[in-house]
Design a protein around this motif. Sequence first.
Motif, mmCIF file in Angstrom:
data_model
loop_
_atom_site.group_PDB
_atom_site.id
_atom_site.type_symbol
_atom_site.label_atom_id
_atom_site.label_comp_id
_atom_site.label_asym_id
_atom_site.label_seq_id
_atom_site.Cartn_x
_atom_site.Cartn_y
_atom_site.Cartn_z
ATOM 1 N N THR A 21 -1.209 4.679 -11.376
ATOM 2 C CA THR A 21 0.181 4.362 -11.710
ATOM 3 C C THR A 21 0.238 2.924 -12.222
ATOM 4 O O THR A 21 -0.674 2.138 -11.976
ATOM 5 N N PRO A 22 1.297 2.589 -12.925
ATOM 6 C CA PRO A 22 1.409 1.212 -13.425
ATOM 7 C C PRO A 22 1.828 0.204 -12.346
ATOM 8 O O PRO A 22 1.988 -0.973 -12.639
ATOM 9 N N LEU A 23 1.952 0.662 -11.093
ATOM 10 C CA LEU A 23 2.370 -0.243 -10.021
ATOM 11 C C LEU A 23 1.341 -1.355 -9.815
ATOM 12 O O LEU A 23 0.148 -1.137 -9.957
ATOM 13 N N GLY A 24 1.819 -2.530 -9.455
ATOM 14 C CA GLY A 24 0.908 -3.620 -9.137
ATOM 15 C C GLY A 24 0.310 -3.413 -7.750
ATOM 16 O O GLY A 24 0.718 -2.508 -7.008
ATOM 17 N N ARG A 25 -0.663 -4.267 -7.404
ATOM 18 C CA ARG A 25 -1.328 -4.120 -6.104
ATOM 19 C C ARG A 25 -0.364 -4.303 -4.939
ATOM 20 O O ARG A 25 -0.454 -3.616 -3.930
ATOM 21 N N ARG A 26 0.572 -5.252 -5.081
ATOM 22 C CA ARG A 26 1.503 -5.525 -3.974
ATOM 23 C C ARG A 26 2.399 -4.318 -3.703
ATOM 24 O O ARG A 26 2.574 -3.905 -2.563
#
Lengths: 110, 247
Positions: free
Chosen positions: A79-84
């Motif tokens: 997914t394009p979600l960041g690590r945080r």
Amino acid sequence: MASAARAYLLQRVTALIMAPLVLAHLALIVYAVRDGLSAGEIMARTQGSIGWAVFYTTFVAAAAVHATIGLRNVLVEWTPLGRRTATLIAHTGGLLLLALGLRAVYAVVS
Amino acid sequence: MAEDSSPDDAVQPELQVDVWRGGAQGQYQRFTVPRSANQTVLDVVTWIQRHRDASLAYRFACRVGMCGSCAMTVNGRPKWTCRTHVRTVTRDRYLQIGPLRNLPVLRDLATDMAPFFDKWQAAQGRFSGSHSRRDPLAVIPPQSHERQAADAAIECINCAVCYAACDVVQWQPDYVGPAALNRAWAGCNDVREADRGRILRAVASDGGCYSCHSQQGCAQHCPVGLNPTRSIAALKRAALASLSSHG
């Protein structure tokens, strides 16, 4: 220890813990179904049993840790979600899994 | 050579070649290229630039598989084009030649290699020694265990074929990739390395060796036969051992 290394180690340790528990759990399901045990008969065996309480509490805890790390990896990679954000979602999912699992364990052994 | 005078070449003297044109939003352009003996994919690209379109952008230098500049995607697979014979990759006299995957396309077949080399730095794939030029040269017997271990991961030509072959690089933009980690492992096995912990800490962070899925696309495609997956697996073990003892 670096977080990536810690996650890697934890995921493998929890997999090691779960491997025999999964086999025992599957064997148990087959035994209960083939023997035609009723819900009442199963509850009679699990209620008040420290052994089953320890068995399934360990299982639930290991699964919650293992799934949290795996879910975070999937979210980071797919997914394009960041690590945080991925970490936050994965930890929420893991806590939910832990709560549901422990509640189920409590229900059959108490 | 015998295989290059095969009946197929004699009967089918031409190749249909689709070549990527433009930047990330470009498209393939069709060229018809004459077949010749011992023709490499780089020969095909050079023929197009010299005889059909001088504006075609691509990169090469040594033409003998040493410099690592000519890697491209050939019929869907990353290849070093100067050492890839046309006869080994054509399908029905057809070639599709594009820029390497996982790197920004500058123009046509040339990619921006900066992210690839930046990641070598991120993985600390460089040497830090403790001796000065006044000290005697380090003597490392070729048969020693340490030298053999280092040998297994050297000879990389920085072509980025493994980087283009790796799905994890595609999924996880901050993953440093097989080449950088392979280099880091070679550095770890250098007995002259003064700060091994620096390398192991770097590769154990997010986007380091623990992101590798061991799919072995890198090992499958490496033109010089290295096995970065094996190096990364060794790094995983070494970093865990080192970090668990030093915190």
